[in-house]
Scaffold this motif. Structure first.
Motif, PDB file in Angstrom:
ATOM      1  N   ASN A   5      -2.858   6.247   1.455  1.00 48.99           N
ATOM      2  CA  ASN A   5      -2.169   5.587   0.367  1.00 48.99           C
ATOM      3  C   ASN A   5      -1.670   4.232   0.863  1.00 48.99           C
ATOM      4  O   ASN A   5      -0.482   3.943   0.830  1.00 48.99           O
ATOM      5  CB  ASN A   5      -1.015   6.447  -0.158  1.00 48.99           C
ATOM      6  N   TYR A   6      -2.606   3.423   1.349  1.00 48.35           N
ATOM      7  CA  TYR A   6      -2.228   2.114   1.866  1.00 48.35           C
ATOM      8  C   TYR A   6      -1.645   1.255   0.752  1.00 48.35           C
ATOM      9  O   TYR A   6      -2.168   1.231  -0.359  1.00 48.35           O
ATOM     10  CB  TYR A   6      -3.440   1.400   2.460  1.00 48.35           C
ATOM     11  N   GLN A   7      -0.585   0.537   1.078  1.00 49.42           N
ATOM     12  CA  GLN A   7       0.031  -0.397   0.145  1.00 49.42           C
ATOM     13  C   GLN A   7      -0.194  -1.848   0.560  1.00 49.42           C
ATOM     14  O   GLN A   7      -0.131  -2.741  -0.273  1.00 49.42           O
ATOM     15  CB  GLN A   7       1.534  -0.117   0.034  1.00 49.42           C
ATOM     16  N   THR A   8      -0.462  -2.058   1.858  1.00 50.18           N
ATOM     17  CA  THR A   8      -0.676  -3.410   2.373  1.00 50.18           C
ATOM     18  C   THR A   8      -1.811  -3.410   3.386  1.00 50.18           C
ATOM     19  O   THR A   8      -2.174  -2.359   3.938  1.00 50.18           O
ATOM     20  CB  THR A   8       0.585  -3.950   3.077  1.00 50.18           C
ATOM     21  N   ILE A   9      -2.312  -4.589   3.651  1.00 51.99           N
ATOM     22  CA  ILE A   9      -3.359  -4.721   4.669  1.00 51.99           C
ATOM     23  C   ILE A   9      -2.797  -4.374   6.043  1.00 51.99           C
ATOM     24  O   ILE A   9      -3.482  -3.748   6.855  1.00 51.99           O
ATOM     25  CB  ILE A   9      -3.989  -6.123   4.627  1.00 51.99           C
ATOM     26  N   ASP A  10      -1.549  -4.727   6.300  1.00 52.41           N
ATOM     27  CA  ASP A  10      -0.939  -4.362   7.583  1.00 52.41           C
ATOM     28  C   ASP A  10      -0.942  -2.846   7.774  1.00 52.41           C
ATOM     29  O   ASP A  10      -1.219  -2.357   8.874  1.00 52.41           O
ATOM     30  CB  ASP A  10       0.481  -4.912   7.696  1.00 52.41           C
ATOM     31  N   GLU A  11      -0.635  -2.095   6.713  1.00 49.97           N
ATOM     32  CA  GLU A  11      -0.668  -0.630   6.805  1.00 49.97           C
ATOM     33  C   GLU A  11      -2.090  -0.143   7.107  1.00 49.97           C
ATOM     34  O   GLU A  11      -2.276   0.768   7.912  1.00 49.97           O
ATOM     35  CB  GLU A  11      -0.186   0.010   5.506  1.00 49.97           C
ATOM     36  N   TYR A  12      -3.075  -0.736   6.477  1.00 49.25           N
ATOM     37  CA  TYR A  12      -4.468  -0.372   6.735  1.00 49.25           C
ATOM     38  C   TYR A  12      -4.801  -0.628   8.211  1.00 49.25           C
ATOM     39  O   TYR A  12      -5.358   0.226   8.891  1.00 49.25           O
ATOM     40  CB  TYR A  12      -5.404  -1.171   5.825  1.00 49.25           C
ATOM     41  N   ALA A  39      -4.573 -14.214  -2.255  1.00 42.55           N
ATOM     42  CA  ALA A  39      -3.592 -13.137  -2.366  1.00 42.55           C
ATOM     43  C   ALA A  39      -4.181 -11.886  -1.735  1.00 42.55           C
ATOM     44  O   ALA A  39      -5.340 -11.554  -1.961  1.00 42.55           O
ATOM     45  CB  ALA A  39      -3.261 -12.875  -3.835  1.00 42.55           C
ATOM     46  N   GLU A  40      -3.377 -11.215  -0.939  1.00 43.57           N
ATOM     47  CA  GLU A  40      -3.818  -9.978  -0.294  1.00 43.57           C
ATOM     48  C   GLU A  40      -3.409  -8.775  -1.138  1.00 43.57           C
ATOM     49  O   GLU A  40      -2.337  -8.769  -1.748  1.00 43.57           O
ATOM     50  CB  GLU A  40      -3.169  -9.828   1.078  1.00 43.57           C
ATOM     51  N   SER A  41      -4.254  -7.769  -1.120  1.00 49.33           N
ATOM     52  CA  SER A  41      -3.910  -6.513  -1.772  1.00 49.33           C
ATOM     53  C   SER A  41      -4.755  -5.399  -1.162  1.00 49.33           C
ATOM     54  O   SER A  41      -5.575  -5.630  -0.283  1.00 49.33           O
ATOM     55  CB  SER A  41      -4.130  -6.596  -3.285  1.00 49.33           C
ATOM     56  N   ILE A  42      -4.503  -4.215  -1.655  1.00 47.55           N
ATOM     57  CA  ILE A  42      -5.331  -3.065  -1.308  1.00 47.55           C
ATOM     58  C   ILE A  42      -6.022  -2.638  -2.598  1.00 47.55           C
ATOM     59  O   ILE A  42      -5.379  -2.490  -3.636  1.00 47.55           O
ATOM     60  CB  ILE A  42      -4.488  -1.906  -0.748  1.00 47.55           C
ATOM     61  N   SER A  43      -7.323  -2.489  -2.533  1.00 42.81           N
ATOM     62  CA  SER A  43      -8.094  -2.022  -3.681  1.00 42.81           C
ATOM     63  C   SER A  43      -9.100  -1.013  -3.147  1.00 42.81           C
ATOM     64  O   SER A  43      -9.723  -1.259  -2.107  1.00 42.81           O
ATOM     65  CB  SER A  43      -8.805  -3.200  -4.349  1.00 42.81           C
ATOM     66  N   TYR A  44      -9.230   0.107  -3.818  1.00 44.02           N
ATOM     67  CA  TYR A  44     -10.093   1.194  -3.321  1.00 44.02           C
ATOM     68  C   TYR A  44      -9.672   1.633  -1.922  1.00 44.02           C
ATOM     69  O   TYR A  44     -10.491   2.050  -1.109  1.00 44.02           O
ATOM     70  CB  TYR A  44     -11.573   0.793  -3.336  1.00 44.02           C
ATOM     71  N   GLN A  45      -8.391   1.440  -1.605  1.00 38.76           N
ATOM     72  CA  GLN A  45      -7.793   1.815  -0.317  1.00 38.76           C
ATOM     73  C   GLN A  45      -8.364   1.026   0.864  1.00 38.76           C
ATOM     74  O   GLN A  45      -8.362   1.494   2.009  1.00 38.76           O
ATOM     75  CB  GLN A  45      -7.877   3.325  -0.071  1.00 38.76           C
ATOM     76  N   ILE A  46      -8.858  -0.191   0.591  1.00 38.61           N
ATOM     77  CA  ILE A  46      -9.301  -1.093   1.656  1.00 38.61           C
ATOM     78  C   ILE A  46      -8.739  -2.490   1.393  1.00 38.61           C
ATOM     79  O   ILE A  46      -8.359  -2.818   0.270  1.00 38.61           O
ATOM     80  CB  ILE A  46     -10.851  -1.147   1.788  1.00 38.61           C
ATOM     81  N   PRO A  47      -8.684  -3.341   2.434  1.00 35.94           N
ATOM     82  CA  PRO A  47      -8.189  -4.698   2.258  1.00 35.94           C
ATOM     83  C   PRO A  47      -9.019  -5.480   1.244  1.00 35.94           C
ATOM     84  O   PRO A  47     -10.248  -5.466   1.270  1.00 35.94           O
ATOM     85  CB  PRO A  47      -8.322  -5.307   3.657  1.00 35.94           C
TER      86      PRO A  47
END
Length: 127
Positions: A5-12, A39-47
């Motif tokens: 359940n990544y919320q940020t690229i750093d978490e990934y 803009a950074e985000s997580i989509s499909y649980q990837i950066p």
């Protein structure tokens, strides 16, 4: 693979180490250099990186890094020669871990995608 359940690229990135992490950090840096307003985000649980729409995604696997996006036919035609020797699909380019990271190619891909998105927005807005 465990449910994430990544919320940020750093978490990934925290789930990786070694060469995979170094490669992802390098790609992220290249994207920010070429597209400062990204803009950074997580989509499909990837950066995922957004600039006038979806720009590019990446993710890491044990033997490769994947750069993905629903690439256009124009994109594939433009990069046909550059991508010889890489495993590709309609939306993905695999960069093997056992070969040097092709930073110049990644720069070309990100720049091309940036221009594509800018042109699409300009066409949409009639400017």
């Amino acid at each position: 693979m465990a449910k994430t359940n990544y919320q940020t690229i750093d978490e990934y990135h925290q789930d990786f180490s070694g060469e995979a992490l170094v490669r992802m950090q390098t790609i992220r840096k290249i994207i920010h250099e070429l597209v400062p307003d990204v803009a950074e985000s997580i989509s499909y649980q990837i950066p995922c990186f957004k600039y006038n729409g979806y720009l590019i995604y990446y993710c890491a696997f044990p033997k490769h890094i994947t750069l993905s996006n629903p690439y256009s036919e124009v994109f594939w035609e433009h990069f046909k020669a550059d991508l010889k020797g890489y495993k590709t699909s309609k939306a993905a380019i695999q960069i093997p871990m056992d070969k040097p990271l092709p930073e110049a190619l990644i720069r070309k891909i990100v720049s091309f995608r940036k221009k594509e998105n800018e042109e699409r927005v300009k066409d949409k807005n009639g400017k």
